[in-house]
Scaffold this motif. Structure first.
Motif, PDB file in Angstrom:
ATOM      1  N   ASP A   1      49.703 170.935  -8.247  1.00  0.00           N
ATOM      2  CA  ASP A   1      50.438 170.525  -7.040  1.00  0.00           C
ATOM      3  C   ASP A   1      49.485 170.268  -5.878  1.00  0.00           C
ATOM      4  O   ASP A   1      49.615 169.278  -5.146  1.00  0.00           O
ATOM      5  N   MET A   2      48.493 171.195  -5.680  1.00  0.00           N
ATOM      6  CA  MET A   2      47.559 171.040  -4.556  1.00  0.00           C
ATOM      7  C   MET A   2      46.686 169.800  -4.760  1.00  0.00           C
ATOM      8  O   MET A   2      46.380 169.075  -3.793  1.00  0.00           O
ATOM      9  N   GLN A   3      46.265 169.567  -5.987  1.00  0.00           N
ATOM     10  CA  GLN A   3      45.448 168.367  -6.244  1.00  0.00           C
ATOM     11  C   GLN A   3      46.256 167.095  -5.932  1.00  0.00           C
ATOM     12  O   GLN A   3      45.714 166.138  -5.373  1.00  0.00           O
TER      13      GLN A   3
ATOM     14  N   ASN B   1      59.092 174.859   2.694  1.00  0.00           N
ATOM     15  CA  ASN B   1      59.273 175.887   1.656  1.00  0.00           C
ATOM     16  C   ASN B   1      58.267 175.664   0.554  1.00  0.00           C
ATOM     17  O   ASN B   1      58.015 174.540   0.155  1.00  0.00           O
ATOM     18  N   GLN B   2      57.733 176.750   0.029  1.00  0.00           N
ATOM     19  CA  GLN B   2      56.736 176.672  -1.050  1.00  0.00           C
ATOM     20  C   GLN B   2      55.648 175.677  -0.674  1.00  0.00           C
ATOM     21  O   GLN B   2      55.148 174.939  -1.512  1.00  0.00           O
ATOM     22  N   GLY B   3      55.301 175.662   0.599  1.00  0.00           N
ATOM     23  CA  GLY B   3      54.250 174.783   1.085  1.00  0.00           C
ATOM     24  C   GLY B   3      52.878 175.354   0.761  1.00  0.00           C
ATOM     25  O   GLY B   3      52.755 176.398   0.109  1.00  0.00           O
ATOM     26  N   PRO B   4      51.804 174.721   1.240  1.00  0.00           N
ATOM     27  CA  PRO B   4      50.435 175.148   0.911  1.00  0.00           C
ATOM     28  C   PRO B   4      50.173 176.612   1.253  1.00  0.00           C
ATOM     29  O   PRO B   4      49.549 177.339   0.476  1.00  0.00           O
ATOM     30  N   LEU B   5      50.680 177.044   2.408  1.00  0.00           N
ATOM     31  CA  LEU B   5      50.387 178.413   2.860  1.00  0.00           C
ATOM     32  C   LEU B   5      50.993 179.437   1.896  1.00  0.00           C
ATOM     33  O   LEU B   5      50.347 180.415   1.512  1.00  0.00           O
ATOM     34  N   GLU B   6      52.250 179.193   1.512  1.00  0.00           N
ATOM     35  CA  GLU B   6      52.906 180.131   0.606  1.00  0.00           C
ATOM     36  C   GLU B   6      52.189 180.172  -0.750  1.00  0.00           C
ATOM     37  O   GLU B   6      52.037 181.239  -1.345  1.00  0.00           O
TER      38      GLU B   6
ATOM     39  N   LEU C   1      41.574 177.075  -7.585  1.00  0.00           N
ATOM     40  CA  LEU C   1      42.605 176.902  -6.570  1.00  0.00           C
ATOM     41  C   LEU C   1      41.990 177.024  -5.172  1.00  0.00           C
ATOM     42  O   LEU C   1      42.352 176.263  -4.259  1.00  0.00           O
ATOM     43  N   ARG C   2      41.033 177.979  -5.020  1.00  0.00           N
ATOM     44  CA  ARG C   2      40.361 178.116  -3.703  1.00  0.00           C
ATOM     45  C   ARG C   2      39.639 176.826  -3.360  1.00  0.00           C
ATOM     46  O   ARG C   2      39.715 176.348  -2.214  1.00  0.00           O
ATOM     47  N   LEU C   3      38.938 176.242  -4.341  1.00  0.00           N
ATOM     48  CA  LEU C   3      38.215 174.989  -4.085  1.00  0.00           C
ATOM     49  C   LEU C   3      39.202 173.873  -3.706  1.00  0.00           C
ATOM     50  O   LEU C   3      38.922 173.055  -2.818  1.00  0.00           O
ATOM     51  N   CYS C   4      40.370 173.884  -4.386  1.00  0.00           N
ATOM     52  CA  CYS C   4      41.392 172.870  -4.063  1.00  0.00           C
ATOM     53  C   CYS C   4      41.831 173.002  -2.614  1.00  0.00           C
ATOM     54  O   CYS C   4      42.010 171.990  -1.914  1.00  0.00           O
ATOM     55  N   PHE C   5      42.043 174.258  -2.168  1.00  0.00           N
ATOM     56  CA  PHE C   5      42.489 174.453  -0.779  1.00  0.00           C
ATOM     57  C   PHE C   5      41.417 174.000   0.198  1.00  0.00           C
ATOM     58  O   PHE C   5      41.725 173.432   1.254  1.00  0.00           O
TER      59      PHE C   5
ATOM     60  N   LYS D   1      51.020 161.184  21.663  1.00  0.00           N
ATOM     61  CA  LYS D   1      49.927 162.156  21.857  1.00  0.00           C
ATOM     62  C   LYS D   1      50.426 163.585  21.707  1.00  0.00           C
ATOM     63  O   LYS D   1      49.760 164.431  21.112  1.00  0.00           O
ATOM     64  N   GLU D   2      51.590 163.845  22.286  1.00  0.00           N
ATOM     65  CA  GLU D   2      52.144 165.195  22.217  1.00  0.00           C
ATOM     66  C   GLU D   2      52.422 165.584  20.766  1.00  0.00           C
ATOM     67  O   GLU D   2      52.139 166.707  20.347  1.00  0.00           O
ATOM     68  N   TYR D   3      52.980 164.613  20.018  1.00  0.00           N
ATOM     69  CA  TYR D   3      53.271 164.833  18.576  1.00  0.00           C
ATOM     70  C   TYR D   3      51.967 165.144  17.835  1.00  0.00           C
ATOM     71  O   TYR D   3      51.901 166.049  17.011  1.00  0.00           O
ATOM     72  N   HIS D   4      50.923 164.408  18.169  1.00  0.00           N
ATOM     73  CA  HIS D   4      49.630 164.627  17.515  1.00  0.00           C
ATOM     74  C   HIS D   4      49.080 166.012  17.841  1.00  0.00           C
ATOM     75  O   HIS D   4      48.545 166.713  16.970  1.00  0.00           O
ATOM     76  N   ARG D   5      49.229 166.407  19.162  1.00  0.00           N
ATOM     77  CA  ARG D   5      48.729 167.748  19.539  1.00  0.00           C
ATOM     78  C   ARG D   5      49.472 168.823  18.760  1.00  0.00           C
ATOM     79  O   ARG D   5      48.876 169.814  18.344  1.00  0.00           O
ATOM     80  N   GLU D   6      50.769 168.611  18.545  1.00  0.00           N
ATOM     81  CA  GLU D   6      51.563 169.580  17.783  1.00  0.00           C
ATOM     82  C   GLU D   6      51.041 169.677  16.349  1.00  0.00           C
ATOM     83  O   GLU D   6      50.911 170.773  15.794  1.00  0.00           O
ATOM     84  N   LEU D   7      50.697 168.535  15.758  1.00  0.00           N
ATOM     85  CA  LEU D   7      50.140 168.523  14.395  1.00  0.00           C
ATOM     86  C   LEU D   7      48.820 169.283  14.356  1.00  0.00           C
ATOM     87  O   LEU D   7      48.551 170.051  13.419  1.00  0.00           O
ATOM     88  N   GLU D   8      48.017 169.089  15.385  1.00  0.00           N
ATOM     89  CA  GLU D   8      46.705 169.789  15.432  1.00  0.00           C
ATOM     90  C   GLU D   8      46.904 171.283  15.534  1.00  0.00           C
ATOM     91  O   GLU D   8      46.190 172.070  14.896  1.00  0.00           O
ATOM     92  N   ARG D   9      47.880 171.693  16.385  1.00  0.00           N
ATOM     93  CA  ARG D   9      48.138 173.132  16.533  1.00  0.00           C
ATOM     94  C   ARG D   9      48.582 173.721  15.207  1.00  0.00           C
ATOM     95  O   ARG D   9      48.135 174.804  14.819  1.00  0.00           O
ATOM     96  N   ASN D  10      49.492 172.996  14.499  1.00  0.00           N
ATOM     97  CA  ASN D  10      49.968 173.476  13.178  1.00  0.00           C
ATOM     98  C   ASN D  10      48.812 173.597  12.210  1.00  0.00           C
ATOM     99  O   ASN D  10      48.711 174.554  11.430  1.00  0.00           O
ATOM    100  N   TYR D  11      47.917 172.613  12.231  1.00  0.00           N
ATOM    101  CA  TYR D  11      46.763 172.637  11.338  1.00  0.00           C
ATOM    102  C   TYR D  11      45.880 173.842  11.640  1.00  0.00           C
ATOM    103  O   TYR D  11      45.390 174.527  10.736  1.00  0.00           O
ATOM    104  N   SER D  12      45.673 174.130  12.936  1.00  0.00           N
ATOM    105  CA  SER D  12      44.810 175.273  13.324  1.00  0.00           C
ATOM    106  C   SER D  12      45.407 176.568  12.800  1.00  0.00           C
ATOM    107  O   SER D  12      44.699 177.423  12.264  1.00  0.00           O
ATOM    108  N   ARG D  13      46.749 176.698  12.949  1.00  0.00           N
ATOM    109  CA  ARG D  13      47.406 177.922  12.475  1.00  0.00           C
ATOM    110  C   ARG D  13      47.222 178.064  10.959  1.00  0.00           C
ATOM    111  O   ARG D  13      46.948 179.134  10.449  1.00  0.00           O
ATOM    112  N   LEU D  14      47.402 176.925  10.241  1.00  0.00           N
ATOM    113  CA  LEU D  14      47.282 176.947   8.784  1.00  0.00           C
ATOM    114  C   LEU D  14      45.862 177.341   8.383  1.00  0.00           C
ATOM    115  O   LEU D  14      45.666 178.199   7.502  1.00  0.00           O
ATOM    116  N   ARG D  15      44.894 176.782   9.045  1.00  0.00           N
ATOM    117  CA  ARG D  15      43.497 177.071   8.672  1.00  0.00           C
ATOM    118  C   ARG D  15      43.164 178.538   8.941  1.00  0.00           C
ATOM    119  O   ARG D  15      42.494 179.192   8.150  1.00  0.00           O
ATOM    120  N   GLU D  16      43.693 179.033  10.081  1.00  0.00           N
ATOM    121  CA  GLU D  16      43.444 180.444  10.397  1.00  0.00           C
ATOM    122  C   GLU D  16      44.063 181.356   9.345  1.00  0.00           C
ATOM    123  O   GLU D  16      43.477 182.369   8.948  1.00  0.00           O
TER     124      GLU D  16
END
Length: 1665
Positions: free
Chosen positions: A1525-1527, A1560-1565, A1587-1591, A1614-1629
């Motif tokens: 799925d991740m690939q 649901n059942q997204g990358p984080l889960e 799987l770690r390498l895939c992530f 721009k605001e929509y893009h900033r929201e995407l960036e914030r979501n990405y930062s949370r996911l990476r953290e």
């Protein structure tokens, strides 16, 4: 009550007790009513008072009104006793007959056409030869309807002041549209029962209007039926054929308002007086009801207290045969005293008037308004009219007319026309010689009578047509007498001939015109014909003098009269006057001068009538005068017409007139005898020469010269035309009409051919020519018709389906004699002279046209109808002519002429081929005739030149449009010959009858053709050029066997075919294979016949064919091959093919082979057995194929299997590959159609490679591998086919270089249509070298042009999304109902973008229709099927969407979208599952099963479904599912990021799905489930690590995608893009700690082969199927 009235009447005669009547309706109309009037005994009181008890009292109240009823009874007794002889009006009613007829429904309305009504039987019996016919605008027919019984209850009280006929007409008009006028009339309670039905043909106990018994009248005491005389609405033109002398008296009204005294209850007494004495009243008044037959007086009904009554009474009187001056009608007016008063008489005379019946010798009729005398008339009153005021007489109202009365006579004695009266009177005076004679006011002496007679003759044209026709026989008798026996006046013969003849011409013309509708087909008036044959006597001859005269037999065919004529008529009586029409206005001087004068005028109609009359006249002369003299007259007429032809502006008109002339002349009853048929042109050497003698003296087939005697019999030679004069004339006219340059050809063709045809029909039906020997002599008169038809062949209508077939046989035989003069092309000198306009003299055989035989002559082609009629004539001659004579003629024919004769026979078969009942039903719904034919027919009808028999034949032929009825005996009950338009809406019985006649005709025609072929075969057996002739004969035989034929013909036809093959086997086995192929196909078709006799003959023929072939070379490979090919073709194309019957025939053939003693030691039986086995197998497959006509996949599978069965028979395999290509193209599967053509091309290449080694040709199948890997199956592997040339294999047109080019071009075309442009290139790679070797630059240019187009399309569609090549599904069948398909798995190729639901619905619907409701079930999941859990009675289908699967190494070569959709063998589908059986669950337990399917062949193939031959399954653990799925997500991100041109929307959608927090059942889960803890099992470390390498890769791709998105968005996002960036930062953290975990030491290193690679094929756990 009857007893009370008995005293007033006499004993009732039986004729007055009738309760039924027959009414004749000549002109049916919707306005005809049956009016019923009731009268009662006169009583005191007006009509209303007298009717009251009838209207008020009811039967139910009898007890209540007992006293009243007793009182009424006593009054009734009193009135009946006193006033019983008088009547008064009471009530009336009317029946609208049109309603009765239409509501009863006409049972046989179809049998009567709209324009022709059958009159009632009375008229038919009494009118003589002329039936009256009504006009075509009548909408209502009384001739045929179901009998109806009416109970009439609505009687109306008679109004005293509305008794006249005019009042009645108003009431009747109101009855048709109910208005208030009828509602105001008071009803009288009464009931009358009437039966209304069509009159029977021969009713018993019938009385004529004169009360004479009409046979049959079994018992004079029986209650009779009265015939009621009709007064038709319009004129009826019919002569008096029986004595009738009736007078009808109609009193209308009386006005005594100014008469003094008690004159109120008035009645009129009518008497017919022979003198003035009261005792001279004659008993001539017909009695009415329950009285004596005739009475001396009659009274009108009494209207109470009315001084001016109106009357509705009709008195019918029988006029004495001789009415004198003293005969008169006496009317006496009485006042009837209703109330008995002492001293008052019952009736008091209150007036008298009379009508003298003769005035100047004429009967007085019409309306009269008479004055009434108060006193009794004085003596000798009867010779004067009441209009003369006699002295001393008192008159009512001062001698004014107060009594209105009308007289009408229906008399065959009194003409009631002043001109006819005068004529008859003058002729009578001359005959009696009683001079002086008083005529009206003038006294005629001998000196003045001639002038009066001439004036009277001239005035005959002023007479009314109706009486003139009625007395036409008397008038004509008198006129003929004046011509033949001129009267002697004062001792001098007075010549009245001219005036009498002109008057006669006028009378005849008038009769002719008046009865135009009753004319026969030749324009003869039947009334005039009947007059000549039945009524006419020469003045001075009596019937008794004729006894010694020899009888003359008259044939019905030649004389236009009905069938009621006696068979023998006496010459002096019947032939004294010609049947021609004297239409001329003046008496001609010289006949020739008159003919010339009229032919020179512009009056075409007069010329036509004169032409016909002259022909009839000469025809009549042939029975009276020396025939040589008449023939010289005919010749003179021909010369005159020929002279005119040279200068005529429109020769076609003159030719038409001459054709009509000839037709009438040839219709003579002794036509055959006049032609001297029994005197041959010159007697042949031997009466019936043997076969050898005829063939030895032939020209084409031996060295001896042709026999000129025989030739002259078959051509319009001088000797022929001298010997057979009339036949020569007729056939010369036909030859002229058939000339290509003839003008007005269509009409001339029709006329000339129909003339010959009608004659032949006459001969055929004539009992004098029933014997075969006699008929052969008759046929000799028409032998030149064969040469004529043969020479006209190119312009006959082509009935054969294949164009050009007609002249094929002739051209086939013409090659030997090119450049030679063609005898058949010559026109004999008599025709040439006729064209040139010269006299018809015999001349030398000078050839006018020397063109080659096959050159189709220009000119007007014959219509289908004319061609068919001509061919029927040809067949009649061939059938009846002497065979030995035909044989000698055939022997003398040149090859091209013989070829044309065979073509003619071929055309005969095509023209009369049976088309079946369905063809008649189809034609039944079409409009029948084209305008040109209608025009020609109309002209013929106007000219009156079409014979009655021929008209019947033509009509019947048009009812069966596929052919004439030859040799059918016409019965009038069957043909219903009419001159009305053909009905299109035929009944089922009529159509069945037509189909039956058509079938019989087809058989007859085919048998005649077969007999003729036998004669030709015998003729050419010893010839040198027999091969080409026999080939042509066999083609005709094959055509006859191939068309729809009866069992009778097929038995004879197959016997002929067997004889031909056994005598001349080289025809089939040494020449080209076409004849053999055709013969095998025909025989196999008949082997499958439902009729056992046909199967027997066909089986024998087929067996003998094999045996013959085997005997020639110990092998019957050719027949074996052709039979197999024919069977495939037959079963594939014929709809109503019977497999069972064919199997029986094959079994019969096998039995023949096993029991054939002569070949027992050879391998023949074994070879036959092999062949029969192969045929049985083909039958099984092809029959199955027909069963699966609606299932395209199954159908193609079966075709594929059949084609596989022909692996050892290249011709057949090629045929079936082409069949499959056609079927695929029909279904829109162009890729598959192209593959079929590639396989076909590979097959041809393989066999071409076996024959010769050419560099430019493909080596074989191998050369086609780049196009498809499947073609290797076409390689020749069978040992017995390695030398195809010797066995006669691969002889079809495709097994040549040209054929190979054609197949490749078709393949390229199909690939182009399917969008597979890359494959087009591969095909052309094979094709171009061949074209280059042939230096075919034109095709090379075209090929390169097509290649350019293909490459251009590939460039424009490089991404591949624009071309979708197909969608694939795995379909599994489970259940015994599927038969062979049970537990079979297939991969189906469906059209592009087909959804799972669509194929699921299609298959479910198809199999439900096949197996029934609730039997078929679709398995919804893709899990393995456990068959034990399935219902054995049901059929299960499992359908799964599959995708093409490629190994990693394959993907390197499959670069383009086309590569990844072509040559597919492996397909993949995945099935998610959890350990507890659910399809989907939580991440830690979500497993997946991957199934790989391999097929037998690569897609696209020559069929759209291919069986699965191999199956592999792999189960993925939850962590492996997560890795996949991740690939997949990472690939999607990468694709969206790198897309060029970029697509911002798609990028944002993928980003949102990757970094969005709510998925649901997204990358984080996934990371939290699988990466939170290090697995305990060291074996899973690798998956954990992967799987770690895939992530990590996923995070990198997310970052790239965000960067790309930032560059693409506008300020609004721009605001929509900033929201995407914030979501990405949370996911990476969140992922950071999970991705940085360190794994323990990996497992100890092992060899590379034992390492797991989850995506490597080697790591799969296999489960082969």
């Amino acid at each position: 009550m009857k007893g009370l009235l008995r005293a007033h009447g006499t004993h009732p005669a039986i004729s007055t007790l009738a309760r039924s009547a027959i009414f004749s309706v000549t002109y049916p109309s919707p306005d005809i009513f049956l009016v019923i009037k009731l009268e009662k005994v006169l009583q005191q009181g007006d009509i209303s008072e007298c009717c009251e008890p009838y209207m008020v009292m009811k039967e139910a109240d009898t007890a209540k009104n007992k006293e009243k009823l007793e009182k009424l009874r006593l009054a009734a007794e009193q009135f009946c006793t006193r006033l019983g002889r008088y009547r008064m009006p009471f009530a009336w009613t009317a029946v609208h007959l049109a309603n009765i007829v239409s509501s009863a429904g006409q049972s046989d309305r179809d049998s009567d056409s709209e324009g022709e009504r059958r009159p009632a039987w009375t008229d038919r019996r009494r009118r003589g030869p002329q039936d009256r016919t009504s006009s075509g605008d009548d909408t209502c027919s009384f001739s045929g309807f179901r009998p109806a019984t009416l109970t009439v209850t609505n009687f109306f009280k008679q109004e005293a002041e509305r008794l006249s006929d005019e009042d009645l007409f108003k009431f009747l008009a109101d009855m048709r549209r109910p208005t208030s006028l009828l509602r105001r009339l008071r009803p009288v309670t009464a009931q009358l029962k009437i039966d209304i039905s069509p009159a029977p043909e021969n009713p018993h106990f019938c009385l004529s209007p004169e009360l004479l018994h009409v046979k049959p009248y079994p018992d004079p005491r029986g209650r009779p039926t009265k015939e009621i005389l009709e007064f038709p609405a319009r004129e009826v033109y019919a002569p008096h054929t029986s004595y009738r002398n009736l007078l009808y008296v109609y009193p209308h009204s009386l006005n005594f308002s100014s008469r003094q005294g008690s004159v109120r209850n008035l009645t009129v007494r009518v008497q017919y007086m022979a003198g003035e004495d009261p005792s001279q009243a004659l008993p001539v008044i017909f009695g009415k009801s329950s009285c004596s037959e005739f009475t001396r007086e009659a009274f009108t009904p009494v209207v109470y207290h009315n001084k001016s009554p109106e009357f509705y009474e009709e008195f019918k009187l029988r006029l004495p045969a001789c009415v004198t001056e003293n005969h008169h009608l006496l009317f006496t007016f009485y006042h009837v005293s209703c109330q008995p008063r002492p001293g008052t008489a019952l009736e008091t005379p209150v007036g008298f008037t009379w009508i003298p019946l003769l005035q100047h010798g004429r009967l007085r009729t019409g309306p009269f308004c008479l004055p009434v005398s108060v006193d009794q008339p004085p003596p000798s009153y009867s010779v004067l009219t009441p209009d003369v005021a006699l002295p001393g007489m008192r008159w009512v109202d001062g001698h004014k007319g107060v009594f209105s009365v009308e007289l009408t006579a229906v008399s065959s004695v009194h003409p009631q026309d002043p001109h006819l009266d005068k004529f008859f009177t003058l002729v009578h005076v001359l005959e009696e010689g009683a001079f002086p004679f008083r005529l009206k006011d003038a006294v005629l002496s001998e000196g003045t009578v001639e002038q009066e007679l001439r004036a009277s003759l001239a005035a005959l044209r002023l007479a009314s047509p109706e009486p003139l026709v009625a007395f036409s026989h008397h008038v004509l008798d008198k006129l003929v007498r004046l011509v033949v026996r001129p009267p002697v006046i004062g001792g001098q013969i007075v010549n009245l001939g001219r005036g009498a003849f002109e008057a006669m011409a006028h009378v005849v013309s008038l009769v002719h015109r008046s009865l135009e509708a009753a004319q026969d087909a030749r324009g003869h008036c039947p009334l005039l014909a009947a007059y000549v044959y039945y009524a006419f006597r020469l003045p001075g001859t009596e019937p008794s003098l004729m006894g010694g005269a020899p009888p003359v037999t008259v044939q019905p065919a030649t004389l236009a009269r009905g069938p009621g004529r006696p068979a023998s008529l006496y010459l002096a009586r019947s032939k004294s006057i010609s049947s021609s029409n004297p239409d001329l206005a003046v008496a001609p001087g010289s006949v020739d001068d008159e003919v010339s004068r009229i032919l020179a005028t512009k009056d075409a109609e007069l010329a036509e009538r004169l032409n016909a009359s002259l022909a009839f006249f000469l025809s009549d002369l042939l029975s009276l005068v020396d025939r040589g003299f008449v023939f010289s007259l005919v010749r003179a007429h021909y010369k005159q017409v020929a002279t005119r032809l040279q200068s005529a502006p429109n020769p076609a008109v003159l030719l038409t007139l001459r054709m009509d002339f000839t037709r009438i002349l040839c219709n003579h009853e002794h036509y055959v005898t006049l032609n001297l048929p029994c005197c041959p042109l010159s007697p042949p050497a031997s009466p019936s020469p043997s076969v050898s003698s005829t063939t030895s003296q032939s020209s084409t087939f031996s060295s001896q010269a042709p026999d000129p005697k025989v030739i002259s019999m078959f051509e319009l030679s001088g000797p022929f035309r001298q010997q057979h004069f009339l036949a020569g004339l007729l056939l010369t006219e036909l030859a002229l009409a058939l000339e290509p340059e003839a003008e007005g050809a269509s009409l001339l063709h029709k006329k000339a051919i129909s003339a010959v045809h009608s004659l032949l029909c006459g001969h055929d039906a004539d009992p004098r020519y029933a014997e075969a020997t006699v008929r052969a002599r008759v046929a000799e008169l028409y032998l030149p018709l064969l040469s004529l038809a043969r020479d006209t062949l190119p312009r006959l209508h082509d009935f054969a389906e294949s164009s050009g077939q007609r002249s094929r046989l002739a051209s086939m035989l013409d090659s030997d004699t090119e450049g030679e003069g063609d005898m058949g092309g010559t026109i004999n000198p008599s025709v040439a002279m006729a064209i040139a306009g010269g006299p018809l003299a015999p001349g030398s055989r000078a050839s006018i046209s020397q063109g080659p035989a096959t050159a189709a002559r220009s000119g007007c082609a014959l219509s289908a109808e004319s061609s068919r009629t001509l061919l029927v004539c040809v067949l009649w001659v061939l059938k009846n002519a002497e065979p030995a004579l035909l044989q000698r003629w055939a022997a003398d024919l040149a090859l091209p002429q013989l070829g044309r004769l065979l073509d003619l026979l071929y055309l005969c078969l095509a023209a009369f081929e049976y088309k079946g009942k369905k063809a008649f039903e189809r034609i039944n719904s079409l409009t029948f005739k084209k305008s040109l034919d209608m025009k020609a027919r109309l002209e013929e009808a106007i000219l009156g030149t079409i014979g009655a028999r021929q008209e019947m034949v033509r009509r019947s032929r048009e009812r069966s449009p596929f052919g004439n009825q030859e040799n059918v005996r016409w019965r009038k009950s069957v043909t219903h010959w009419r001159q009305t338009s053909d009905r299109v809406d035929k009944t089922k019985d009529e159509m069945e009858h037509e189909a039956l006649v058509d079938g019989n005709l087809a058989t007859e025609a085919s048998l005649v053709v077969l007999d003729t072929l036998e004669i030709i075969v015998q003729t050419v057996m010893l010839s040198e050029a027999r091969e080409s002739v026999l080939g042509a004969i066999l083609k005709v035989v094959l055509y006859s066997l191939g068309s729809a034929q009866s069992a009778l013909f097929l038995q004879h036809g197959l016997a002929t075919q067997r004889a031909l093959v056994s005598k001349f086997p080289e025809l089939l086995f040494e020449e080209d294979t076409e004849l053999c192929a055709d013969l095998c196909l025909r025989l196999l078709r008949h082997c499958g016949s439902r009729i056992s006799a046909i199967r027997t003959h066909a089986s024998a023929s087929l067996y003998l064919l094999m045996r013959q072939n085997f005997e020639i070379g110990n092998n019957f490979a050719r027949v074996k091959m052709q039979v197999t090919m024919s069977l495939s073709s037959l079963v594939g194309t014929t709809q109503n093919f019977s497999e069972e019957h064919l199997r029986r025939s094959l079994k019969t053939i096998l039995t023949y082979a096993e029991e054939d003693v002569g070949l027992r030691d050879s391998t023949f039986a074994e070879q036959v057995q092999d062949l029969m086995f192969n045929l049985h197998m083909i039958l099984t497959d092809t029959v199955k194929m027909k069963e699966h006509q609606e299932d395209p996949e199954m159908l193609i599978d079966l075709m594929y299997r059949i084609a596989r069965g022909y692996q050892g028979s290249p011709d057949l395999r090629l045929t079936w590959l082409q069949n499959m290509a056609g079927k695929h193209a029909e279904l829109g599967n162009h890729a598959e159609a192209a593959q079929c053509m590639v396989h076909a091309a590979a097959l041809v290449a393989e066999y071409l490679a076996l024959l010769e080694d050419s560099r430019h040709l493909p080596v074989g199948c191998v050369s086609f591998q780049n196009i498809s890997s499947n073609v290797l199956e076409e390689s020749a592997i069978s040992d017995d086919i390695l030398s195809p040339d010797e066995e006669g294999f691969c002889s079809g047109k495709h097994f040549t270089e040209l054929g190979l080019v054609g197949l490749l071009e078709q393949a390229a075309a199909y690939f182009t249509m399917g969008g597979l442009y890359e494959a087009v290139n591969e095909v052309y790679k094979t094709l171009i070298p061949i074209l280059e070797a042939h230096r075919d630059y034109k095709k090379l240019a075209a090929v390169h042009g097509k290649l350019q187009e293909a490459f251009t399309k590939i460039m424009h569609q490089s991404s591949g999304w624009e071309r979708v090549f197909g969608t694939y599904f795995r379909v599994g069948f489970y259940g015994a109902r599927f038969g062979d398909l049970d537990e079979q798995e297939f991969v189906y190729k469906e059209p592009s973008i087909t959804k799972l639901a669509e194929i699921s619905h299609r298959l479910e619907e198809f199999y439900t229709e096949r197996f029934g409701e609730d039997v078929v079930e679709i398995i919804k999941d893709s899990n393995p099927v456990d068959k034990t859990k399935l219902d054995p009675q049901k059929a299960y289908i499992q359908i799964t969407y599959v995708e093409p699967h490629f190994d990693t190494y394959e993907l390197k070569d499959r670069v383009t979208y086309f590569d990844r959709n072509y040559g597919l063998r492996t397909f993949l589908f995945c099935t998610p599952f959890t350990p507890d059986g659910r399809a989907h669950g939580e991440l830690p337990e979500q497993h997946k099963r991957k199934t790989l399917l391999s097929t037998d062949h690569a897609f696209p193939y020559i069929k759209t479904r291919i069986r699965v031959c191999h199956r592999e399954e792999t189960v993925l653990t939850p962590v492996e599912v997560a890795i996949e799925d991740m690939q997949k997500k990472t690939r999607e991100l990468a694709f969206a990021t790198e897309q060029d041109p970029p697509d911002a929307k798609m990028l944002q959608m993928v980003l949102q799905g990757s970094v969005g927090p709510t998925v649901n059942q997204g990358p984080l889960e996934v990371a939290q489930v699988f990466l939170a803890e290090i697995p305990e099992d060291p074996k899973l470390f690798r998956h954990h690590n992967k799987l770690r390498l895939c992530f990590k890769d996923f995070c990198k791709k997310c970052e790239d995608a965000l960067r790309k998105n930032k560059a693409l968005i506008g300020p609004d996002q721009k605001e929509y893009h900033r929201e995407l960036e914030r979501n990405y930062s949370r996911l990476r953290e969140a992922l950071q700690p999970l991705l940085t975990q360190r794994l323990p030491q990996l497992l100890a290193p092992t060899t590379a082969s034992s390492l797991r690679n989850s995506l490597n094929r080697a790591s799969f756990r296999k489960a082969d199927v």
